[in-house]
Write an enzyme that holds these catalytic residues in place. Structure first.
Site, PDB file in Angstrom:
ATOM      1  CG  HIS A 122      -1.897   0.958   1.440  1.00  0.00           C
ATOM      2  ND1 HIS A 122      -1.631   2.268   1.769  1.00  0.00           N
ATOM      3  CD2 HIS A 122      -3.246   0.857   1.348  1.00  0.00           C
ATOM      4  CE1 HIS A 122      -2.792   2.922   1.868  1.00  0.00           C
ATOM      5  NE2 HIS A 122      -3.783   2.092   1.616  1.00  0.00           N
ATOM      6  CG  ASP A 199       0.464  -2.384   6.117  1.00  0.00           C
ATOM      7  OD1 ASP A 199      -0.531  -2.519   6.862  1.00  0.00           O
ATOM      8  OD2 ASP A 199       0.447  -1.733   5.061  1.00  0.00           O
ATOM      9  CD  GLN A 202      -7.084  -4.633   3.986  1.00  0.00           C
ATOM     10  OE1 GLN A 202      -8.063  -5.324   4.280  1.00  0.00           O
ATOM     11  NE2 GLN A 202      -7.199  -3.375   3.629  1.00  0.00           N
ATOM     12  CE  LYS A 225      -7.904   0.051   5.720  1.00  0.00           C
ATOM     13  NZ  LYS A 225      -6.702  -0.053   4.896  1.00  0.00           N
ATOM     14  CB  CYS A 363      -3.760   3.222  -1.601  1.00  0.00           C
ATOM     15  SG  CYS A 363      -4.975   4.484  -1.282  1.00  0.00           S
TER      16      CYS A 363
END
Ligand SMILES: *Cc1c(COP(=O)(O)O)cnc(C)c1O
Length: 564
Positions: A122, A199, A202, A225, A363
């Site tokens: 991302h 990261d 998600q 999220k 993104c």
């Protein structure tokens, strides 16, 4: 299934009508909806508990501080960190990566050092590293993906070296759904002497995260999220690393003692939390974690996998449906294209039926470049989605695909796109106003705009040059101009997206055949207000339209200048 029905009831936003249809929310990878418990926690805080934390000498402040620090402990347990001191509140994943890049990486990196990223990242896990690379002379290396969208593991190993200081990679790709085998990658990176940043934006909503088992040095995720409010996120960092890092921002809360001869910093985690934090956000996040912890997360994950399988099964029989990548381990994120339609049109047509998906580059522009795609349509499923949601989505796609390919009259010469255009000749703004404003429903108006777009002559490939490209438009669009003997300007324009062609048609009906001065003084805002269109333009589509109008006005300005 019973559990799932009860869970779904707890998300009020799912139970509404959008564009005349019950909402099907399939944009969970962009942000998730919030359960009642989270909404109530935020509301209760402001109704009865609101006070600043860590400073008041009063009851409310003590209680707020207690709840705020208890929220930190919830997060610590949620990801199995060793200590509360390793949990830093941020605004979200993006801020967390910037903090690491500036506070950890910047003092460490020297010219020639390497930062290893992957093609799946991302922008939030690319740009902060580019900034610090620029500041330090470090180099960014990028691990490629395989044809099916997996990380290329041999390449990962090959790119690791004693120059690699930092490896920063996503746990789950937001664009393709790829689940990276992070534990093994962390081990390899550590053997090479690198520090690993993950990261988890998600992953946190879908996987059970254990940072100690993963062995990573930093882990990041965003509350929004994970069924929590926006504006709150978490940076996990190993204590030894965090302790050695200088503060990132200065201000209140992060200091022990301030004097003009020098300041001593507060201890962890407060050293990194300058200013009044997002207290209600932290409480909301703790509530979201409590909500999840009371559920059978393995069953939720199974349901998400079943939704994904069902979607793939139903969609694969749709003519022209192409799934973009099929990673070996994949989260409930389905990226695809319909060969007959631009992704923006697919998104818009699904939206007409109350089905929310994301379209575009997600993104992840470098990834789209690697895939040689301008973007994709992305449907991302969450445990509160139903099989009925999936069926409605697939049925709508089927109908869109059955609507046929985007047939447009090919033109032969450059001049023909001007000569064959009815806009400004047979069709002008007044006529369009009359026609569109007598139509009652937005659906009728929408169809009319799409029909108008079809009347726009098509550019040949040779006409789609860099010079004629309009920048600032989400889908590709091109504009050309010619001036007749009377000095009037005639524009021709084209786009791959039907909706953009429709909007272009509206614009050309107003501007074609006008003198530059008239174009410059034309009140476009008023025209679009009269068309009752502005309400239906999403910001990105609205920006695309503005880009086209600006390009036309720029040309008119130059032409008007030539007259003086
Ligand atoms: C959403 C997302 C981000 C950015 O998260 P923010 O909440 O916008 O800071 C970063 N990485 C991935 C993989 C994401 O999905």
């Amino acid at each position: 299934m019973d559990q799932l029905g009860t869970i779904r009831k707890q998300f009020p936003a799912l139970h509404q009508t959008v564009n005349g249809h019950p909402l099907v929310y399939l944009d969970n990878a962009a942000t998730s909806q919030k359960p009642e418990a989270v909404i109530r926690a935020v509301e209760t805080f402001y109704r009865t508990q609101n006070a600043n934390v860590h400073r008041g000498a009063h009851q409310l402040s003590d209680q707020a501080t207690g709840a705020f620090e208890a929220a930190r402990s919830s997060v610590r347990r949620f990801i199995n960190a060793a200590s509360d001191e390793e949990i830093i509140w941020t605004r979200g994943t993006t801020e967390g990566i910037n903090l690491i890049a500036q506070s950890y990486a910047r003092p460490l990196l020297k010219a020639g050092d390497e930062i290893l990223l992957t093609e799946l990242e991302h922008h939030a896990n690319i740009v902060p590293w580019q900034v610090v690379a620029e500041q330090t002379g470090a180099k960014i290396r990028v691990v490629p993906i395989t044809e099916n969208g997996d990380l290329n593991l041999p390449e990962f190993s090959a790119l690791l070296s004693n120059k690699t200081r930092i490896v920063s990679l996503t746990h789950i790709s937001n664009a393709l759904g790829t689940i990276n085998p992070v534990a093994g990658l962390v081990r390899q990176a550590h053997e090479a002497g690198a520090v690993v940043v993950i990261d988890g934006a998600q992953a946190a909503p879908h996987l059970e995260i254990d940072v100690q088992r993963l062995g990573c040095d930093f882990y990041l995720f965003s509350g929004h999220k994970l069924f929590a409010p926006t504006g709150i996120g978490v940076l996990y960092g190993r204590k030894a690393l965090l302790e050695a890092m200088p503060p990132w921002q200065g201000g209140g809360e992060m200091i022990k003692k301030v004097s003009f001869s020098g300041t001593t910093y507060n201890k962890l985690p407060f050293k990194f939390e300058a200013g009044t934090p997002n207290i209600s956000g932290a409480l909301g996040l703790a509530e979201a974690i409590r909500f999840l912890s009371n559920l059978d997360r393995k069953a939720l994950a199974r349901h998400e996998r079943a939704l994904m399988s069902k979607a793939i099964e139903l969609c694969s029989s749709i003519p022209g449906f192409t799934r973009i990548s099929s990673p070996t381990a994949c989260a409930s994120i389905l990226s695809f294209q319909l060969n007959s339609h631009h992704q923006q049109d697919v998104g818009l047509m699904l939206d007409q039926q109350g089905i929310a998906v994301r379209t575009g580059h997600h993104c992840a522009m470098p990834l789209m470049e690697r895939l040689e795609l301008p973007g994709t349509v992305r449907a991302s499923f969450c445990f509160y989605n139903t099989f009925d949601d999936v069926e409605r989505f697939a049925k709508a796609l089927q109908q869109i695909a059955a609507g046929g390919t985007f047939s447009r009259a090919e033109t032969v010469s450059d001049q023909a796109v001007f000569d064959n255009s009815p806009f400004g000749r047979d069709i002008d703004d007044q006529e369009i106003l009359k026609r569109l404003t007598t139509m009652g429903s937005w659906n009728d108006r929408y169809r009319e705009i799409m029909l108008l777009g079809k009347k726009l002559p098509t550019f040949t490939a040779a006409m789609k040059t860099e010079q004629s490209r309009i920048s600032g438009c989400e889908s590709d669009a091109w504009l050309q101009v010619t001036r007749d003997k009377q000095g009037a300007l005639w524009f021709a324009a084209d786009s791959d997206a039907r909706i953009i062609r429709g909007l272009i048609a509206l614009v050309l009906a107003a501007f074609n055949g006008q003198q530059p001065a008239n174009i410059l003084s034309y009140d476009v805002e008023r025209y679009f207000t009269q068309l009752q269109l502005t309400r239906h333009l999403s910001p990105s589509r609205g920006n695309g339209l503005k880009a086209i109008i600006n390009a036309i006005k720029e040309i008119a300005r130059k032409q008007a200048g030539n007259e003086i």
